[in-house]
Write a protein that holds these residues in place. Structure first.
Motif, PDB file in Angstrom:
ATOM      1  N   ALA A  43       2.247   1.920  -3.377  1.00 15.42           N
ATOM      2  CA  ALA A  43       1.220   2.343  -4.332  1.00 15.42           C
ATOM      3  C   ALA A  43       0.806   3.796  -4.116  1.00 15.42           C
ATOM      4  O   ALA A  43       0.628   4.547  -5.077  1.00 15.42           O
ATOM      5  CB  ALA A  43       0.005   1.422  -4.231  1.00 15.42           C
ATOM      6  N   VAL A  44       0.649   4.212  -2.861  1.00 16.66           N
ATOM      7  CA  VAL A  44       0.150   5.567  -2.610  1.00 16.66           C
ATOM      8  C   VAL A  44       1.172   6.614  -3.028  1.00 16.66           C
ATOM      9  O   VAL A  44       0.812   7.730  -3.415  1.00 16.66           O
ATOM     10  CB  VAL A  44      -0.231   5.740  -1.121  1.00 16.66           C
TER      11      VAL A  44
ATOM     12  N   SER B  74       6.314  14.871  -6.529  1.00 13.35           N
ATOM     13  CA  SER B  74       6.827  13.812  -5.667  1.00 13.35           C
ATOM     14  C   SER B  74       8.123  14.292  -5.033  1.00 13.35           C
ATOM     15  O   SER B  74       8.853  15.091  -5.631  1.00 13.35           O
ATOM     16  CB  SER B  74       7.070  12.525  -6.463  1.00 13.35           C
TER      17      SER B  74
ATOM     18  N   LYS C 298       2.722   6.647  -5.678  1.00 15.19           N
ATOM     19  CA  LYS C 298       2.580   6.849  -7.125  1.00 15.19           C
ATOM     20  C   LYS C 298       1.141   7.144  -7.521  1.00 15.19           C
ATOM     21  O   LYS C 298       0.811   7.127  -8.707  1.00 15.19           O
ATOM     22  CB  LYS C 298       3.069   5.598  -7.861  1.00 15.19           C
ATOM     23  N   SER C 299       0.287   7.408  -6.547  1.00 11.32           N
ATOM     24  CA  SER C 299      -1.127   7.604  -6.846  1.00 11.32           C
ATOM     25  C   SER C 299      -1.414   9.036  -7.276  1.00 11.32           C
ATOM     26  O   SER C 299      -0.633   9.959  -7.031  1.00 11.32           O
ATOM     27  CB  SER C 299      -1.978   7.260  -5.617  1.00 11.32           C
ATOM     28  N   MET C 300      -2.578   9.229  -7.893  1.00 11.60           N
ATOM     29  CA  MET C 300      -3.004  10.557  -8.320  1.00 11.60           C
ATOM     30  C   MET C 300      -3.151  11.505  -7.136  1.00 11.60           C
ATOM     31  O   MET C 300      -2.945  12.718  -7.256  1.00 11.60           O
ATOM     32  CB  MET C 300      -4.341  10.440  -9.058  1.00 11.60           C
TER      33      MET C 300
ATOM     34  N   GLN D 146       0.824  -1.209   0.000  1.00 11.11           N
ATOM     35  CA  GLN D 146       0.000   0.000   0.000  1.00 11.11           C
ATOM     36  C   GLN D 146       0.860   1.263   0.000  1.00 11.11           C
ATOM     37  O   GLN D 146       0.555   2.240  -0.696  1.00 11.11           O
ATOM     38  CB  GLN D 146      -0.927   0.001   1.221  1.00 11.11           C
TER      39      GLN D 146
ATOM     40  N   THR E 120      -1.232  11.789  -4.785  1.00  6.32           N
ATOM     41  CA  THR E 120       0.090  12.273  -4.395  1.00  6.32           C
ATOM     42  C   THR E 120       0.712  13.146  -5.471  1.00  6.32           C
ATOM     43  O   THR E 120       1.152  14.268  -5.204  1.00  6.32           O
ATOM     44  CB  THR E 120       1.026  11.089  -4.090  1.00  6.32           C
TER      45      THR E 120
ATOM     46  N   THR F  51      -1.595  18.362  -1.753  1.00  6.71           N
ATOM     47  CA  THR F  51      -1.641  16.937  -2.068  1.00  6.71           C
ATOM     48  C   THR F  51      -1.200  16.154  -0.835  1.00  6.71           C
ATOM     49  O   THR F  51      -0.909  16.725   0.213  1.00  6.71           O
ATOM     50  CB  THR F  51      -0.715  16.624  -3.252  1.00  6.71           C
TER      51      THR F  51
END
Length: 481
Positions: A182-183, A215, A185-187, A179, A189, A316
């Motif tokens: 994944a977060v 990022s 690289k999420s929208m 998790q 973020t 964000t």
């Protein structure tokens, strides 16, 4: 005669075998009698040895001191366990300084577990003036990217769920590594949706596929995100998988998307940056080509400047909430969603969290956390029971209005029932007032509206306030003012 001799021979052999068996049985019996005399004392000795070892082990266990509690508990002994639910227990209070997963304070927050004085136990910030007010630690309002300038150790101490440090805390090998990866690289973020659409649709960047996203690395510097393995052409076309996202370039080095704009009307002389020309035609600023070429003087792209100054998608998950209005109280990273803040008193939006109010104040049992100061979570505890009001902290802009629409809300048009939202006499703010108000709410209409004042905003959305309105009703949260 031969057969008889044969039978006699067989009988003799049988007698010999029988005699042999008898002798063997006698030997075995004697061996057992002899060995029983040895086995019984040996077994008794063995039992005594085992009993002695067990007794010694129990004595050692009784005499061994319990592991010392961390010094954090000198002040925070009443705080809730961060993980309430574990594989074998459900805890409402810390169990010997540990939560339901067996984690101590410093296992997540870092710091010095052996220290009992706050100055020695806490991780000091690089910029204490920003975080410590009147001798007390406090998260500043509108901290923005300021957190990225702090050390990883301080970021972990402040919020172990921050994405700069979550790989070592939430995303450790025993926990939520999938998790956490994944977060990052999420929208939610990188926000590439807004940057890509704004740049392409306004001619700032010629490629339709998004190339820029937000990022930050462990050291706080902007970083690129690279997909590994690289997507195929079919994955790009059908699933929208991107090969990479780069940080947004500084607006000072950007170049206009349409070079032909230099031929637009207006502009008699080349202006110096920041020095307007009083003789210039009103409403027709100089758009002429700089003598030094693209990317110099005033020949930069306004889209890059707008993205970095208006920050339409902020904050964000990289940053903390602005923590200055109801609807803006939250943390960063994993805890932005999974640690609940008080933002909305409407039970339809906040469910059982509504009783905590909308001012971002703590209801923790920890006596060291002030209960009249905004910017704290309701409790020091992770949860998967996330109310809609927590989602609205971020999903409240026009471009992502789906959550507001789900709640039956939309942005106010700055006109309906305006007699209750503007002063009877127009107020022209001073320059210092403009700075203060726009920092709180980057909307030009708020400069002359009553909602730019915190006292007025606190009552906007209450039942008493809405009762006097004829055509609209306001919500109990006011993200970004």
């Amino acid at each position: 005669m031969k057969p008889r001799r044969h039978r006699d021979t067989e009988k003799l052999a049988a007698d010999e075998r029988g005699s042999t068996r008898i002798r063997n049985e006698e030997i075995k019996s004697a061996w057992i009698r002899v060995n029983l005399r040895l086995v019984i004392p040996f077994a008794l000795c063995l039992c005594a040895s085992v009993a002695f070892v067990l007794s010694s082990t129990r004595a050692e266990q009784r005499s061994a001191p319990a592991p010392p509690l961390e010094g954090c508990l000198k002040c925070h002994d009443k705080i809730e366990p961060m993980h309430r639910f574990g594989p074998t227990a459900t805890l409402d209070k810390l169990d010997n300084g540990k939560d339901a997963l067996g984690l101590t304070c410093t296992a997540c927050h870092g710091g010095n577990p052996a220290a009992t004085a706050k100055e020695e136990a806490h991780v000091r910030p690089r910029f204490p003036r920003e975080w410590i007010r009147e001798g007390r630690f406090r998260i500043p309002e509108r901290s923005g990217p300021f957190l990225e300038k702090e050390s990883p150790e301080f970021v972990r101490f402040l919020n172990p769920g921050d994405l700069r440090i979550a790989g070592e805390t939430c995303g450790s090998s025993e926990c939520h590594s999938t998790q956490t990866n994944a977060v990052g690289k999420s929208m939610m973020t990188h926000g590439a949706m807004l940057w890509g659409a704004a740049l392409y649709n306004n001619g700032g960047f010629p490629i339709k596929d998004t190339n820029f996203g937000e990022s930050y690395g462990v050291n706080g510097a902007p970083q690129s995100l690279v997909q590994n393995p690289q997507p195929t052409a079919e994955q790009k076309r059908l699933k929208g998988i991107l090969s990479f996202l780069d940080p947004l370039p500084r607006w000072e080095i950007s170049q206009p998307g349409n070079i032909l704009r230099v031929f637009e009307r207006g502009g008699k002389r080349r202006l110096e940056t920041g020095l307007p020309d009083k003789d210039e035609d009103p409403g027709k600023p100089d758009k002429g080509l700089s003598a030094r070429g693209l990317g110099t003087a005033q020949r930069t792209d306004p889209v890059y400047l707008g993205l970095q100054k208006t920050r339409l998608l902020d904050p964000t998950l990289n940053f903390l909430g602005t923590n200055d209005h109801p609807g803006d109280y939250r943390s960063s990273g994993c805890t932005a969603c999974h640690v609940i803040y008080a933002n909305d008193r409407d039970v339809r939006h906040s469910a059982f969290y509504s009783s905590a109010g909308n001012l971002g104040r703590s209801q923790s049992a920890d006596v060291s956390i002030p209960k009249t100061e905004s910017g704290h979570p309701i409790k020091h505890q992770l949860t998967s029971r996330i109310p809609t009001s927590q989602c609205m902290i971020c999903h409240m802009h026009p471009g992502e209005n789906m959550v507001a629409s789900y709640m039956g809300l939309t942005w106010w048009d700055n006109e309906t029932d305006g007699d209750k939202m503007y002063p009877a006499q127009q107020h022209d703010p001073s320059q210092s007032e403009e700075e203060r108000k726009l920092n709180s709410n980057p909307e030009a209409a708020s400069l002359r509206g009553l909602w730019s004042e915190q006292e007025f905003l606190d009552q906007t959305g209450t039942r008493e306030f809405n009762a006097q309105l004829k055509r609209t009703q306001f919500a109990d949260f006011h993200g970004h003012g």
